[in-house]
Design a protein around this motif. Structure first.
Motif, PDB file in Angstrom:
ATOM      1  N   GLN A   1     -11.052   1.422 -12.268  1.00  0.00           N
ATOM      2  CA  GLN A   1     -10.452   1.101 -10.980  1.00  0.00           C
ATOM      3  C   GLN A   1      -9.106   0.395 -11.090  1.00  0.00           C
ATOM      4  O   GLN A   1      -8.315   0.437 -10.149  1.00  0.00           O
ATOM      5  CB  GLN A   1     -11.393   0.214 -10.153  1.00  0.00           C
ATOM      6  CG  GLN A   1     -12.696   0.863  -9.790  1.00  0.00           C
ATOM      7  CD  GLN A   1     -13.712   0.854 -10.925  1.00  0.00           C
ATOM      8  OE1 GLN A   1     -13.626   0.056 -11.848  1.00  0.00           O
ATOM      9  NE2 GLN A   1     -14.661   1.762 -10.867  1.00  0.00           N
TER      10      GLN A   1
ATOM     11  N   LEU B   1       1.146   4.389  -3.106  1.00  0.00           N
ATOM     12  CA  LEU B   1       0.564   5.695  -2.765  1.00  0.00           C
ATOM     13  C   LEU B   1       0.824   6.791  -3.802  1.00  0.00           C
ATOM     14  O   LEU B   1      -0.096   7.559  -4.108  1.00  0.00           O
ATOM     15  CB  LEU B   1       1.037   6.157  -1.386  1.00  0.00           C
ATOM     16  CG  LEU B   1       0.261   5.619  -0.193  1.00  0.00           C
ATOM     17  CD1 LEU B   1       0.840   6.176   1.103  1.00  0.00           C
ATOM     18  CD2 LEU B   1      -1.215   5.918  -0.282  1.00  0.00           C
TER      19      LEU B   1
ATOM     20  N   VAL C   1     -10.465   1.558  -2.772  1.00  0.00           N
ATOM     21  CA  VAL C   1      -9.803   2.847  -2.558  1.00  0.00           C
ATOM     22  C   VAL C   1     -10.292   3.845  -3.604  1.00  0.00           C
ATOM     23  O   VAL C   1     -10.610   4.996  -3.285  1.00  0.00           O
ATOM     24  CB  VAL C   1      -8.263   2.692  -2.617  1.00  0.00           C
ATOM     25  CG1 VAL C   1      -7.572   4.047  -2.600  1.00  0.00           C
ATOM     26  CG2 VAL C   1      -7.771   1.811  -1.478  1.00  0.00           C
ATOM     27  N   HIS C   2     -10.365   3.405  -4.844  1.00  0.00           N
ATOM     28  CA  HIS C   2     -10.810   4.264  -5.944  1.00  0.00           C
ATOM     29  C   HIS C   2     -12.242   4.744  -5.712  1.00  0.00           C
ATOM     30  O   HIS C   2     -12.536   5.938  -5.832  1.00  0.00           O
ATOM     31  CB  HIS C   2     -10.693   3.480  -7.255  1.00  0.00           C
ATOM     32  CG  HIS C   2     -10.938   4.291  -8.477  1.00  0.00           C
ATOM     33  ND1 HIS C   2     -12.184   4.442  -9.033  1.00  0.00           N
ATOM     34  CD2 HIS C   2     -10.095   5.002  -9.260  1.00  0.00           C
ATOM     35  CE1 HIS C   2     -12.096   5.205 -10.109  1.00  0.00           C
ATOM     36  NE2 HIS C   2     -10.837   5.555 -10.265  1.00  0.00           N
TER      37      HIS C   2
ATOM     38  N   TYR D   1      -1.786   6.384  -6.427  1.00  0.00           N
ATOM     39  CA  TYR D   1      -3.120   6.761  -5.943  1.00  0.00           C
ATOM     40  C   TYR D   1      -3.282   8.281  -5.933  1.00  0.00           C
ATOM     41  O   TYR D   1      -4.303   8.807  -6.370  1.00  0.00           O
ATOM     42  CB  TYR D   1      -3.352   6.231  -4.529  1.00  0.00           C
ATOM     43  CG  TYR D   1      -3.669   4.759  -4.397  1.00  0.00           C
ATOM     44  CD1 TYR D   1      -4.038   3.966  -5.473  1.00  0.00           C
ATOM     45  CD2 TYR D   1      -3.614   4.153  -3.148  1.00  0.00           C
ATOM     46  CE1 TYR D   1      -4.339   2.630  -5.316  1.00  0.00           C
ATOM     47  CE2 TYR D   1      -3.921   2.814  -2.975  1.00  0.00           C
ATOM     48  CZ  TYR D   1      -4.283   2.056  -4.065  1.00  0.00           C
ATOM     49  OH  TYR D   1      -4.590   0.735  -3.901  1.00  0.00           O
TER      50      TYR D   1
ATOM     51  N   ALA E   1     -12.312   7.189  -2.733  1.00  0.00           N
ATOM     52  CA  ALA E   1     -11.746   8.502  -3.077  1.00  0.00           C
ATOM     53  C   ALA E   1     -12.708   9.287  -3.970  1.00  0.00           C
ATOM     54  O   ALA E   1     -12.890  10.497  -3.787  1.00  0.00           O
ATOM     55  CB  ALA E   1     -10.397   8.324  -3.766  1.00  0.00           C
TER      56      ALA E   1
ATOM     57  N   PHE F   1       0.835  -1.197   0.000  1.00  0.00           N
ATOM     58  CA  PHE F   1       0.000   0.000   0.000  1.00  0.00           C
ATOM     59  C   PHE F   1       0.876   1.256   0.000  1.00  0.00           C
ATOM     60  O   PHE F   1       0.608   2.217  -0.726  1.00  0.00           O
ATOM     61  CB  PHE F   1      -0.936  -0.026   1.216  1.00  0.00           C
ATOM     62  CG  PHE F   1      -2.049   0.969   1.130  1.00  0.00           C
ATOM     63  CD1 PHE F   1      -3.144   0.742   0.318  1.00  0.00           C
ATOM     64  CD2 PHE F   1      -1.992   2.142   1.858  1.00  0.00           C
ATOM     65  CE1 PHE F   1      -4.171   1.671   0.229  1.00  0.00           C
ATOM     66  CE2 PHE F   1      -3.011   3.078   1.781  1.00  0.00           C
ATOM     67  CZ  PHE F   1      -4.102   2.837   0.963  1.00  0.00           C
TER      68      PHE F   1
ATOM     69  N   VAL G   1      -7.769  -4.478  -3.385  1.00  0.00           N
ATOM     70  CA  VAL G   1      -8.087  -3.319  -2.548  1.00  0.00           C
ATOM     71  C   VAL G   1      -8.254  -2.026  -3.357  1.00  0.00           C
ATOM     72  O   VAL G   1      -9.029  -1.145  -2.963  1.00  0.00           O
ATOM     73  CB  VAL G   1      -7.035  -3.151  -1.423  1.00  0.00           C
ATOM     74  CG1 VAL G   1      -5.740  -2.549  -1.918  1.00  0.00           C
ATOM     75  CG2 VAL G   1      -7.588  -2.335  -0.283  1.00  0.00           C
ATOM     76  N   SER G   2      -7.579  -1.906  -4.483  1.00  0.00           N
ATOM     77  CA  SER G   2      -7.605  -0.646  -5.239  1.00  0.00           C
ATOM     78  C   SER G   2      -8.993  -0.216  -5.706  1.00  0.00           C
ATOM     79  O   SER G   2      -9.298   0.983  -5.665  1.00  0.00           O
ATOM     80  CB  SER G   2      -6.641  -0.702  -6.423  1.00  0.00           C
ATOM     81  OG  SER G   2      -5.316  -0.679  -5.945  1.00  0.00           O
TER      82      SER G   2
END
Length: 170
Positions: free
Chosen positions: A120, A14, A152-153, A17, A156, A10, A148-149
């Motif tokens: 994503q 970053l 997160v996407h 991201y 966000a 992760f 996980v992305s």
């Protein structure tokens, strides 16, 4: 796979991201495609992909990598390597997003329309590919990020929507 290994994965991603998320805040201006159309009569990327967003996103992602270096220098080995990795992750993420926009225009999805999976994961796969020559993750870490992305996407994007930075929550 240890929790520590997943957290490092992760940490590694970053810059990508941040680069992928920041054009919402710093973008606007001249479109990358200059208003040009592809052979199919549709815009190459559309008005949502701008030079300011690309340059700003790469700069923000690279700055995140520099900050990470000062927090965990042992992860990178040198500031130069940290900056190069962060740049590649950031540029790779935005390149992947551009490729996604190109394909979305080809299937006639209007700007802002969701494309599940492409939105994503396209940026993530491209970021990992660009960064591969400098520093890579093991297969378990990559699988973790692929899982996980999307969350997160989505998180966000929803946050940006609630803050009024985006007109749609996806």
């Amino acid at each position: 796979m240890s929790l520590s290994s997943l957290l490092w994965a992760f940490w590694y991603i970053l810059p990508a991201y941040f680069a992928n998320a920041s054009p919402v805040l710093v973008g606007g201006g001249r479109p990358i495609d200059g208003g040009r159309y592809w052979k199919d009569g549709r815009r190459v990327f559309g008005d949502g992909k701008t030079w300011r967003g690309l340059i700003g996103g790469v700069a923000i992602g690279t700055a995140v990598g520099a900050l990470q270096y000062f927090i965990t220098p042992e992860f990178y080995g040198s500031l130069g390597k940290a900056l190069l990795l962060a740049f590649l992750l950031s540029f790779g993420a935005l390149f992947g997003d551009l490729v996604g926009s190109f394909f979305k225009r080809r299937i006639d999805l209007p700007r802002g329309s969701p494309a599940i999976g492409l939105d994503q994961l396209g940026f993530l796969i491209s970021a990992l590919a660009f960064a591969y020559p400098v520093k890579t993750l093991d297969s378990g870490q990559i699988i973790f990020l692929l899982v996980v992305s999307p969350f997160v996407h989505w998180g966000a994007n929803y946050f940006a929507y609630k803050m009024g930075w985006k007109s749609v929550p996806w």
